[in-house]
Write a protein that holds these residues in place. Structure first.
Motif, mmCIF file in Angstrom:
data_model
loop_
_atom_site.group_PDB
_atom_site.id
_atom_site.type_symbol
_atom_site.label_atom_id
_atom_site.label_comp_id
_atom_site.label_asym_id
_atom_site.label_seq_id
_atom_site.Cartn_x
_atom_site.Cartn_y
_atom_site.Cartn_z
ATOM 1 N N CYS A 65 0.801 -1.227 0.000
ATOM 2 C CA CYS A 65 0.000 0.000 0.000
ATOM 3 C C CYS A 65 0.837 1.283 0.000
ATOM 4 O O CYS A 65 1.739 1.448 0.823
ATOM 5 C CB CYS A 65 -0.921 -0.017 1.204
ATOM 6 N N GLN A 102 -13.264 7.283 3.814
ATOM 7 C CA GLN A 102 -12.168 6.323 3.770
ATOM 8 C C GLN A 102 -10.860 6.984 4.166
ATOM 9 O O GLN A 102 -10.603 8.133 3.793
ATOM 10 C CB GLN A 102 -12.038 5.736 2.364
ATOM 11 N N ARG A 156 -11.635 -4.749 3.857
ATOM 12 C CA ARG A 156 -11.276 -5.919 3.051
ATOM 13 C C ARG A 156 -10.449 -6.902 3.874
ATOM 14 O O ARG A 156 -9.603 -6.475 4.652
ATOM 15 C CB ARG A 156 -10.466 -5.483 1.829
ATOM 16 N N GLU A 158 -8.418 -8.868 2.404
ATOM 17 C CA GLU A 158 -7.198 -8.840 1.574
ATOM 18 C C GLU A 158 -6.771 -10.210 1.058
ATOM 19 O O GLU A 158 -6.410 -10.356 -0.089
ATOM 20 C CB GLU A 158 -6.011 -8.147 2.258
ATOM 21 N N MET A 197 -7.623 -8.156 -3.021
ATOM 22 C CA MET A 197 -6.943 -7.783 -4.267
ATOM 23 C C MET A 197 -6.723 -9.055 -5.082
ATOM 24 O O MET A 197 -6.521 -10.131 -4.528
ATOM 25 C CB MET A 197 -5.585 -7.164 -3.962
ATOM 26 N N PRO A 227 -7.768 -5.339 -8.885
ATOM 27 C CA PRO A 227 -6.440 -5.907 -9.152
ATOM 28 C C PRO A 227 -5.401 -5.259 -8.246
ATOM 29 O O PRO A 227 -5.537 -4.080 -7.889
ATOM 30 C CB PRO A 227 -6.194 -5.506 -10.610
ATOM 31 N N PHE A 228 -4.388 -6.011 -7.862
ATOM 32 C CA PHE A 228 -3.211 -5.411 -7.224
ATOM 33 C C PHE A 228 -2.529 -4.535 -8.268
ATOM 34 O O PHE A 228 -2.402 -4.931 -9.438
ATOM 35 C CB PHE A 228 -2.255 -6.504 -6.754
ATOM 36 N N LEU A 303 -2.771 4.974 -3.110
ATOM 37 C CA LEU A 303 -2.663 3.566 -2.715
ATOM 38 C C LEU A 303 -1.776 2.824 -3.700
ATOM 39 O O LEU A 303 -1.006 1.943 -3.341
ATOM 40 C CB LEU A 303 -4.045 2.917 -2.706
ATOM 41 N N TYR A 304 -1.914 3.195 -4.997
ATOM 42 C CA TYR A 304 -1.153 2.555 -6.068
ATOM 43 C C TYR A 304 -0.893 3.603 -7.143
ATOM 44 O O TYR A 304 -1.503 4.687 -7.128
ATOM 45 C CB TYR A 304 -1.926 1.355 -6.635
HETATM 46 N N1 5AD Z 1 -3.158 -2.142 -5.397
HETATM 47 C C1 5AD Z 1 -4.492 -2.373 -5.371
HETATM 48 N N2 5AD Z 1 -5.251 -2.164 -4.289
HETATM 49 C C2 5AD Z 1 -4.655 -1.689 -3.189
HETATM 50 N N3 5AD Z 1 -5.144 -1.411 -1.982
HETATM 51 C C3 5AD Z 1 -4.137 -0.944 -1.217
HETATM 52 N N4 5AD Z 1 -2.980 -0.934 -1.911
HETATM 53 C C4 5AD Z 1 -3.281 -1.411 -3.148
HETATM 54 C C5 5AD Z 1 -2.518 -1.655 -4.318
HETATM 55 N N5 5AD Z 1 -1.202 -1.423 -4.365
HETATM 56 C C6 5AD Z 1 -6.531 -1.682 -1.614
HETATM 57 C C7 5AD Z 1 -6.585 -2.601 -0.402
HETATM 58 C C8 5AD Z 1 -7.314 -1.783 0.611
HETATM 59 C C9 5AD Z 1 -8.063 -0.782 -0.235
HETATM 60 C C10 5AD Z 1 -8.447 0.474 0.463
HETATM 61 O O1 5AD Z 1 -7.179 -0.508 -1.292
HETATM 62 O O2 5AD Z 1 -7.324 -3.772 -0.729
HETATM 63 O O3 5AD Z 1 -8.174 -2.525 1.413
#
Ligand code: 5AD
Ligand code: FES
Length: 341
Positions: A65, A102, A156, A158, A197, A227-228, A303-304
């Protein structure tokens, strides 16, 4: 059982097969069955939630994150109560009947402070649903926030595999604590959302099956799946992003498992593909969450990498999403969109 594809969601081997399949015909059948099931319960409605990202401070250090505490490159911010209420005002004028607050796990937002914020929103917007997405807290805390007027909570899980959970988070965090929070939230009376994710490092088809089994067991009201996506300033910054089709498959399977769930077409899906959110709506999702955060906060809630809509006015996103929904024969619905038992 879904009549069209004959998918028995209690059959784990069948679920695992669908997680793995690359047969496009089978995948299309799955998406279609999920959309049909969704429409049976919610017609073609797509519900709107206004997202307010009110703090990017976080005491956690999740490896994936971008707002993890170890990220020293991030410019941190907290919105004031007035700024939060301004976001609500914008959202209200645009017709939103749900506000999602959030943030990272920011110790400055004590129970007292959160009660003050929730009460202020509740007073001005008595009929609007208030959703919280502020991580793990004590049961007493969740109770106090519920009493102050919060209705829903997103947290989540996760990943539902303990070993996988440990590879995504530092030792201070555990899957069992996360689950305890989820069960407490449900018990208190919140409508609860969980999720995961897709394509996170070390994930396997078997851990995804665990995620589906957990959905079956916990039966959340909402499921957030995206997606991650790597964030360059995190330990997982070098891993590849999660695959689109697999993410859509998990959305569709979640719909089959939880026919009445509220499932967002997530921003992360829109980030990895220009029509990712629309495709999720056609694979069983029925919620969108346009951003109401102030523009200068948007990029900071990183977050990403490459997150979409970070430079767009709330109104622009509201109408952009509406257009996307309509173009697929679905119907934007600005009502509260509560879970229907
Ligand atoms: N990629 C995708 N989703 C992410 N989250 C946090 N970091 C990433 C990432 N790198 C999502 C997590 C969290 C939500 C708020 O954002 O699942 O629960
Ligand atoms: Fe934000 Fe399209 S949803 S610009």
């Amino acid at each position: 059982m879904s009549q069209k594809t004959n998918i028995d969601i209690s059959d784990d081997a069948r679920l695992l097969h669908l997680i793995n399949t690359e047969d496009t015909h089978e995948i299309e059948g799955l998406f279609h069955a999920a959309r049909e099931l969704c429409s049976r319960h919610y017609r073609n409605a797509v519900y709107f939630r206004g997202l307010i990202e009110f703090t990017n401070y976080c005491k956690n250090d999740c490896y994936y994150c971008g707002i993890r505490k170890g990220n020293q490159k991030l410019d941190r911010y907290r919105l004031t109560l007035k700024q939060i209420l301004d976001c609500c005002r914008t959202g209200d004028a645009l017709g939103f009947k749900t506000f999602v607050l959030q943030g990272g796990e920011d110790p400055r937002f004590t129970d007292e402070r959160m009660v003050e914020i929730i009460s202020a929103i509740r007073k001005e917007y008595p009929d609007t649903a208030i959703t919280l997405s502020i991580g793990e807290r004590s049961r007493e805390s969740y109770e106090a926030l519920f009493k102050a007027g919060a209705n829903r909570y997103l947290l989540r899980h996760e990943t539902a595999c303990g070993n996988h959970y440990r590879s995504l988070h530092p030792g201070a965090m555990s899957l069992s604590e996360r689950k305890q929070c989820l069960y407490a939230l449900k018990d208190i009376g919140y409508q609860v959302g969980t999720g995961f994710m897709v394509g996170s490092p070390f994930q396997t088809p078997e851990t995804l099956l665990e995620d589906l089994r957990f959905l079956r067991e916990f039966a959340p009201h909402m499921v957030g799946i995206g997606p991650f996506i790597p964030q360059a300033d995190t330990p997982f910054g070098v891993y590849p992003q999660g695959p689109l089709t697999l993410t859509l498959k998990m959305v569709a399977l979640s719909r089959l498992i939880l026919p009445k769930a509220l499932i967002p077409a997530t921003t992360a899906l829109g980030t990895i593909s220009p029509d990712g959110r629309e495709r999720a709506l056609l694979a069983g999702a029925n919620v969108v969450m346009p951003n109401l955060s102030p523009i200068d906060a948007r990029q900071k809630y990183a977050l990403y990498d490459n997150k979409i809509c970070t430079g767009d006015e709330a109104a622009k996103c509201r109408f952009c999403i509406e257009r996307r929904i309509k173009s697929h024969g679905l119907v934007p619905d600005m009502s509260r969109g509560d879970y229907q038992d």
